[in-house]
Design an enzyme around this catalytic site. Structure first.
Site, PDB file in Angstrom:
ATOM      1  N   PRO A  93       0.798  -1.232   0.000  1.00 29.92           N
ATOM      2  CA  PRO A  93       0.000   0.000   0.000  1.00 29.92           C
ATOM      3  C   PRO A  93       0.830   1.282   0.000  1.00 29.92           C
ATOM      4  CG  PRO A  93      -0.136  -1.123   2.122  1.00 29.92           C
ATOM      5  CD  PRO A  93       0.526  -2.062   1.171  1.00 29.92           C
ATOM      6  N   ASN A  94       0.310   2.243  -0.726  1.00 32.71           N
ATOM      7  CA  ASN A  94       0.845   3.604  -0.815  1.00 32.71           C
ATOM      8  C   ASN A  94       2.120   3.723  -1.658  1.00 32.71           C
ATOM      9  OD1 ASN A  94      -1.205   4.822   0.871  1.00 32.71           O
ATOM     10  ND2 ASN A  94      -0.257   3.730   2.571  1.00 32.71           N
ATOM     11  N   ARG A 126       5.164  11.001  -2.358  1.00 33.17           N
ATOM     12  CA  ARG A 126       4.898  10.589  -0.980  1.00 33.17           C
ATOM     13  C   ARG A 126       6.163  10.740  -0.134  1.00 33.17           C
ATOM     14  NH1 ARG A 126       4.669   4.384   1.134  1.00 33.17           N
ATOM     15  NH2 ARG A 126       4.120   4.901   3.281  1.00 33.17           N
ATOM     16  N   TYR A 172      11.361   8.527   1.136  1.00 36.52           N
ATOM     17  CA  TYR A 172      11.254   7.510   0.093  1.00 36.52           C
ATOM     18  C   TYR A 172      11.852   7.927  -1.250  1.00 36.52           C
ATOM     19  CZ  TYR A 172       8.043   5.573   3.568  1.00 36.52           C
ATOM     20  OH  TYR A 172       7.501   5.082   4.725  1.00 36.52           O
ATOM     21  N   ASN A 205       8.150  -5.589  -1.332  1.00 34.39           N
ATOM     22  CA  ASN A 205       8.113  -4.473  -0.401  1.00 34.39           C
ATOM     23  C   ASN A 205       6.679  -4.447   0.130  1.00 34.39           C
ATOM     24  OD1 ASN A 205       8.026  -2.161   1.068  1.00 34.39           O
ATOM     25  ND2 ASN A 205       8.993  -0.857  -0.469  1.00 34.39           N
ATOM     26  N   ALA A 216       3.312  -0.978   4.581  1.00 28.58           N
ATOM     27  CA  ALA A 216       2.783  -1.017   5.950  1.00 28.58           C
ATOM     28  C   ALA A 216       2.360  -2.434   6.373  1.00 28.58           C
ATOM     29  CB  ALA A 216       1.606  -0.058   6.083  1.00 28.58           C
ATOM     30  N   GLU A 260      12.585  -9.708   1.343  1.00 29.76           N
ATOM     31  CA  GLU A 260      11.828  -8.513   1.742  1.00 29.76           C
ATOM     32  C   GLU A 260      12.708  -7.284   1.533  1.00 29.76           C
ATOM     33  OE1 GLU A 260       9.643  -8.440   5.580  1.00 29.76           O
ATOM     34  OE2 GLU A 260      10.733  -6.569   5.934  1.00 29.76           O
ATOM     35  N   HIS A 278      12.875  -2.759   1.581  1.00 27.13           N
ATOM     36  CA  HIS A 278      12.291  -1.466   1.936  1.00 27.13           C
ATOM     37  C   HIS A 278      13.188  -0.363   1.407  1.00 27.13           C
ATOM     38  CE1 HIS A 278       9.427  -3.334   4.601  1.00 27.13           C
ATOM     39  NE2 HIS A 278      10.414  -4.129   4.977  1.00 27.13           N
ATOM     40  N   SER A 318      13.333   2.691   2.864  1.00 28.57           N
ATOM     41  CA  SER A 318      13.915   3.323   4.056  1.00 28.57           C
ATOM     42  C   SER A 318      14.506   2.255   4.980  1.00 28.57           C
ATOM     43  CB  SER A 318      12.834   4.122   4.801  1.00 28.57           C
ATOM     44  OG  SER A 318      11.832   3.246   5.293  1.00 28.57           O
ATOM     45  N   ARG A 333      13.690   3.957  12.304  1.00 28.91           N
ATOM     46  CA  ARG A 333      12.487   4.780  12.342  1.00 28.91           C
ATOM     47  C   ARG A 333      11.651   4.490  13.605  1.00 28.91           C
ATOM     48  NH1 ARG A 333       9.674   4.634   6.672  1.00 28.91           N
ATOM     49  NH2 ARG A 333       8.539   6.339   7.712  1.00 28.91           N
ATOM     50  N   ARG A 387       7.842   0.153  13.301  1.00 28.16           N
ATOM     51  CA  ARG A 387       8.329  -0.254  11.978  1.00 28.16           C
ATOM     52  C   ARG A 387       9.467  -1.272  12.069  1.00 28.16           C
ATOM     53  NH1 ARG A 387       5.844   3.211   8.271  1.00 28.16           N
ATOM     54  NH2 ARG A 387       5.424   5.213   9.244  1.00 28.16           N
TER      55      ARG A 387
HETATM   56  C1  DQA Z   1       8.406   0.981   3.558  1.00 35.61           C
HETATM   57  C2  DQA Z   1       8.534   1.096   5.084  1.00 35.61           C
HETATM   58  C3  DQA Z   1       7.190   0.841   5.760  1.00 35.61           C
HETATM   59  O1  DQA Z   1       7.308   0.962   7.168  1.00 35.61           O
HETATM   60  C4  DQA Z   1       6.161   1.850   5.275  1.00 35.61           C
HETATM   61  O2  DQA Z   1       4.886   1.554   5.826  1.00 35.61           O
HETATM   62  C5  DQA Z   1       6.092   1.935   3.790  1.00 35.61           C
HETATM   63  C6  DQA Z   1       7.337   1.920   3.021  1.00 35.61           C
HETATM   64  C7  DQA Z   1       9.742   1.332   2.832  1.00 35.61           C
HETATM   65  O3  DQA Z   1       9.874   0.932   1.680  1.00 35.61           O
HETATM   66  O4  DQA Z   1      10.610   1.994   3.408  1.00 35.61           O
HETATM   67  O5  DQA Z   1       5.028   2.127   3.212  1.00 35.61           O
HETATM   68  O6  DQA Z   1       8.089  -0.341   3.233  1.00 35.61           O
END
Ligand code: DQA
Length: 151
Positions: A9-10, A17, A22, A73, A76, A97, A99, A101, A106, A110
């Site tokens: 998501p997102n 964003r 990011y 990725n 959330a 997996e 990410h 960030s 953080r 997270r």
């Molecule tokens: C994320 C890190 C997650 O905690 C966050 O909810 C994201 C992006 C990252 O790519 O750094 O949506 O997965």
């Protein structure tokens, strides 16, 4: 070799964003970059993004018998999704997996991933580079596994 890249998501909003966290590359920019990198190592990749947990579960289930590995990725859902974790356990497709960030630098919530324990490993903190490192990690793992099973 066929690798599926899944995005949670997102991540469709990348580019605008929270660019301080990011970066400014869009998901399409990252997809194009990874497709070029994959071509160099003769690997076929597919890219998929959804804001919906069940759709990501459906993709993981549908990947069985089609993809050799998955780079995800989970965004959330990393921190909440028993359903995505169980899907990986069900299909037994090697996964990495990733990410953008460094989730360990953080907020406390997270730092925990429900998905990483069912993956080969986790890569985080390299921005769009995490996607390239994910591609290298999964392909190296699959090549080494194939060598081991031949010997
Ligand atoms: C994320 C890190 C997650 O905690 C966050 O909810 C994201 C992006 C990252 O790519 O750094 O949506 O997965």
């Amino acid at each position: 070799m066929k690798i599926l890249f899944l995005n949670g998501p997102n991540l469709n909003l990348l580019g605008t964003r929270e660019p301080d966290k990011y970066g400014t590359a869009t998901l399409k920019d990252i997809e194009n970059y990874i497709k070029e990198e994959a071509k160099k190592i003769h690997t076929e990749i597919s890219f998929y993004q959804s804001n919906i947990e069940g759709e990501l579960v459906n993709e993981i289930q549908a990947a069985k018998g089609i993809y050799d590995g998955i780079v995800i990725n989970p965004a959330a859902y990393t921190h909440t999704s028993v359903a995505i974790r169980d899907a990986f356990l069900a299909v037994q497709i090697p996964a990495v997996e990733i990410h953008l960030s460094n989730i360990h630098k953080r907020e406390e919530f997270r730092k925990n991933s429900l998905i990483a324990p069912v993956c080969i490993g986790q890569i985080c903190g390299f921005g769009a580079g995490s996607y390239k490192l994910g591609l290298i990690a999964i392909t190296d793992y699959l090549i080494e596994s194939a060598k081991k099973s031949q010997s």
